[in-house]
Design an enzyme around this catalytic site. Structure first.
Site, short mmCIF file in Angstrom:
data_model
loop_
_atom_site.label_atom_id
_atom_site.label_comp_id
_atom_site.label_asym_id
_atom_site.label_seq_id
_atom_site.Cartn_x
_atom_site.Cartn_y
_atom_site.Cartn_z
N THR A 90 -5.94 2.33 -5.24
CA THR A 90 -5.84 0.88 -5.03
C THR A 90 -6.72 0.12 -6.02
OG1 THR A 90 -5.31 1.03 -2.70
CG2 THR A 90 -6.31 -1.01 -3.42
N HIS A 94 -0.90 3.51 4.89
CA HIS A 94 -1.91 4.29 4.15
C HIS A 94 -2.04 5.66 4.79
CE1 HIS A 94 -5.75 5.56 2.49
NE2 HIS A 94 -5.65 4.60 1.59
N GLU A 151 0.82 -1.20 0.00
CA GLU A 151 0.00 0.00 0.00
C GLU A 151 0.87 1.26 0.00
OE1 GLU A 151 -3.32 0.54 -0.32
OE2 GLU A 151 -2.72 2.64 -0.28
N ASP A 168 1.39 0.08 -4.95
CA ASP A 168 0.19 0.37 -5.75
C ASP A 168 0.17 1.79 -6.32
OD1 ASP A 168 -0.42 1.53 -3.26
OD2 ASP A 168 -2.51 0.86 -3.28
N HIS A 169 0.69 2.76 -5.54
CA HIS A 169 0.70 4.16 -6.00
C HIS A 169 1.48 4.98 -4.98
CE1 HIS A 169 -2.35 4.72 -2.91
NE2 HIS A 169 -3.01 3.70 -3.43
C1 GP9 Z 1 -8.86 0.10 1.13
C2 GP9 Z 1 -7.49 0.19 0.62
C3 GP9 Z 1 -7.07 1.61 0.32
O1 GP9 Z 1 -9.39 -1.15 1.34
O2 GP9 Z 1 -7.24 -0.73 -0.35
O3 GP9 Z 1 -7.46 2.13 -0.89
P1 GP9 Z 1 -6.84 3.50 -1.48
O4 GP9 Z 1 -7.31 4.61 -0.57
O5 GP9 Z 1 -5.36 3.39 -1.45
O6 GP9 Z 1 -7.37 3.61 -2.85
MN MN Z 2 -3.80 2.12 -2.18
#
Ligand code: GP9
Ligand code: MN
Length: 705
Positions: free
Chosen positions: A302, A419, A258, A479-480
């Site tokens: 995500t 996150h 993440e 992911d980003h």
């Molecule tokens: C939520 C997680 C976060 O379940 O995958 O999503 P994001 O905010 O990074 O798009």
């Molecule tokens: Mn994410």
């Protein structure tokens, strides 16, 4: 009683009573039946306001009738429909942890399931709260009819009430956007829309989306797939024979890191490595590591990263693909492909609730056999941070499920602790001292990244001890970004730039994320090939020995000699090994030289500006094809040879009683069972897991071992 009745002479008062009853029942459901995750004063206030606006608007429709009897009946009918709608949602939620949508109503299979016998089991003793008032309202109405007391007073007109309802709704919407920006555009979670705007708004909003996308689909002809198919055949990058099938029948373990950016690799803070474990993995001889790998997500973040990984298609230009189109589209996605060609069983592990990004509805369409979300894990006070369960706890406890999966398996771990806003409880910090920039988000980022790294180390130790490591290929990708562009200037000094030197070129270069493929015996090395998330699926399929040729995927195997190194971003900007090209409008670009960061003036350089324009067209074309496939649901018109379309209603994709299902399969297979548990002489391997998570040490959690 007489008092009540004389008061009710006035239809407005009658309406207020109905509004109150609906409000009180809704709030009861929101707090006691739905897990909406309301936090803080503002969210509680929003929740209390949310049922009001739409109830007033709806009930006010009754006031438009001139004849008093009809007006009362119309209003009562609306109230009745609302009550049934609310209670049906309560029952549906208890079964599916989700809300009734237009699609639920339209798709008979689900409706039968939801209204079937299982619903009877979900009825609870306190449900009279949802029903008793109906009786009360009918008695009042009955008495009033008998006594001929129904009358219409016209002190205020109907329109005024409707407008009043709209005003309350607008106020509600403004508060919601304040607390959760982009609520409606990004569509994080259907639960959020209920939490912030109420059940009625959710239903209407969701229905409008459904009708709109259905309209686009219905106007599509089955020949529309021809263009994209032709494009795929022309751009297909054939496998590199050196790597094709090297991971055949190996377990595939995907770890979604993440918000993890590439700059963290080998980065030191106060002389200490932030991610020592990932650093060692990055330069391991058995790891294929990519130093020029970019994320390609749009607003869906995500959700977009998952979309690319699983389907080989991009997210949408706006919003998040998974909740918008994932529940209804047809896919030929990774879990199904691997299952059908190589017999893989598939599962996702994630510490957030299942409804987020509508994963619970999308994963069956992808062909995921199991989805272990938050409710599959033990939780205690403090075991969650931000969106859900802490990574260390998720990884550790996942092993009790992992060891029961038939091998080979394709599993995806979506981590969560790293996150935004990167909060890490003090007890989870192993003494790592972070930066002291003026931006707390930047400082926190290193703390949670360090934590994530340590959770991966624990997981890898388990994989080694349990023997899974030798039978698996482990793939990690960021992911980003975690630090958004507006905060990058605060990060700049740590990367050797001054804040005012920082440009859009630097922002773009910072969109690199890790991509590592690790397997014992794999010929590794740090590769400087330019690529991105869209390329992951064909790369992995080729490694597992599945040719991606017949699949409509828009990326290109990173290991292929034909791999195209133009990395497209979701907004039409792109990078190549030499240039960073930022789209400013149709056909207009800012061009930077990668080696120096210098912004180029191309007025004199006709050759390069033509090249830039042509590459830009290629990028636009690719994105357009992706959007066409997704928006028009074109894969329903195409089934690759040998592929059997996924039936999401099949019990193979039912996420209730998952443990029982795994054990049943194990028993049925008997000595043919390939789960780790069976291979380990029918003994659990969870005791191989060592974790320094405080929850385990202090036994705050029910032990999973
Ligand atoms: C939520 C997680 C976060 O379940 O995958 O999503 P994001 O905010 O990074 O798009
Ligand atoms: Mn994410």
């Amino acid at each position: 009683m007489r008092d009540i009745l004389s008061n009710l002479n006035n239809i407005f008062k009658f309406m207020i009573i109905l509004v109150f009853i609906l409000w009180e029942k809704s709030v009861f459901a929101y707090y006691f039946d739905f897990s909406l995750g309301v936090q803080g004063l503002l969210q509680n206030i929003i929740l209390l306001i949310s049922p009001l606006g739409t109830s007033i608007i709806l009930l006010s429709f009754g006031l438009y009738f001139r004849r008093s009897k009809i007006a009362y009946f119309a209003m009562t009918l609306i109230y009745l429909i609302e009550s049934i709608f609310l209670y049906s949602n309560v029952l549906y939620y208890r079964e599916f942890t989700n809300f009734i949508s237009l699609n639920t109503i339209l798709s008979s299979a689900k409706a039968v399931k939801s209204l079937g016998p299982s619903v009877m089991n979900s009825i609870k003793y306190y449900d009279f709260v949802y029903l008793i008032d109906v009786l009360f309202v009918f008695i009042i109405l009955f008495i009033m009819i008998r006594k001929k007391k129904l009358q219409l007073t016209r002190k205020l007109n109907a329109t005024a009430w409707t407008i009043f309802g709209v005003m309350i709704f607008s106020f509600n919407l403004a508060l919601a956007e304040m607390n959760r920006p982009q609520l409606l555009t990004r569509m994080f979670d259907q639960t959020y829309i209920v939490k912030y705007l109420g059940l009625n708004t959710f239903f209407v909003y969701d229905s409008i989306k459904t009708v709109n996308s259905d309209r686009v689909r219905n106007n599509t002809e089955n020949t529309s797939i021809d263009g994209p198919l032709k494009y795929q055949q022309e751009n297909y990058a054939k496998p590199n024979q050196k790597y094709f099938g090297v991971a055949r029948k190996k377990n595939l373990i995907i770890i979604h890191l993440e918000s993890f950016q590439q700059f963290l690799i080998n980065f030191k803070v106060n002389g200490q490595e932030v991610t020592p474990f990932l650093n060692s993995l990055y330069s391991d001889n058995n790891t294929l590591s990519y130093s020029n790998f970019f994320h390609q997500v749009g607003q869906g973040k995500t959700s977009d990263a998952e979309t690319m990984l699983e389907t080989g298609l991009f997210g949408l230009p706006e919003g998040s693909f998974l909740p918008q189109l994932g529940p209804s589209n047809t896919f030929q996605a990774a879990p199904a492909i691997l299952n059908q060609s190589e017999g893989y069983t598939s599962a996702v592990f994630h510490g957030n609730v299942a409804s987020f990004y509508s994963r619970d509805k999308v994963y069956p369409n992808f062909g995921y056999n199991y989805f272990f979300d938050q409710k599959s894990f033990n939780t205690s006070d403090g075991s969650s941070v931000g969106f859900g369960l802490k990574d260390k706890l998720m990884f550790a406890e996942s092993t009790k499920y992992l060891e029961q999966l038939q091998q080979p398996f394709y599993v995806k771990y979506i981590t969560l602790t790293n996150h935004y806003p990167f909060d890490l409880p003090a007890e989870d910090n192993d003494g790592f001292v972070t930066t002291q920039t003026k931006n707390s988000v930047v400082n926190n980022y290193f703390l949670t990244a360090h934590y994530l790294d340590s959770s991966l180390k624990e997981f890898f130790n388990y994989l080694k001890k349990s023997g899974l490591y030798d039978k698996s290929m482990i793939v990690l990708y960021g992911d980003h970004y975690g630090i958004s562009n507006d905060k990058n200037p605060d990060l700049a000094p740590l990367l050797g730039y001054s804040e005012d030197q920082w440009t859009d070129f630097n922002n773009t270069q910072l969109q690199r994320v890790p991509f590592m493929i690790h397997m014992k015996g794999l010929k590794g090395g740090v590769k400087d090939t330019y690529g991105g998330e869209i390329d992951v699926l064909p790369t992995l399929l080729h490694l597992t020995g599945v040719n991606s040729k017949d699949y409509l995927q828009l990326g290109e195997d990173l290991l292929s000699k034909d791999h195209n190194q133009i990395v497209s971003f979701r907004n039409g900007s792109y990078v190549t090994p030499e240039y960073t090209v930022l789209k400013k409008g149709k056909g207009s670009y800012d061009v930077y030289l990668n080696s120096s960061g210098e912004k180029l003036d191309l007025t004199e350089n006709k050759i390069l500006s033509k090249k830039i324009e042509n590459w830009g067209k290629q990028v636009d074309q690719r994105l357009k094809i992706s959007d066409k496939i997704n928006n028009q649901n074109l894969l329903r018109f195409y089934t690759p040879s040998g592929f059997v379309p996924v039936d999401p209603n099949d019990d193979k994709y039912n996420y209730l009683n998952q443990m029982d299902r795994m054990l049943q399969i194990r028993d049925e297979k008997g000595t043919g069972s390939t789960s780790l548990y069976s291979k380990n002489d029918n003994d659990s391997t969870t005791n191989f897991y060592d974790s320094d998570a405080p929850e385990f040490k202090q036994e705050l959690l029910v032990p999973f071992k």
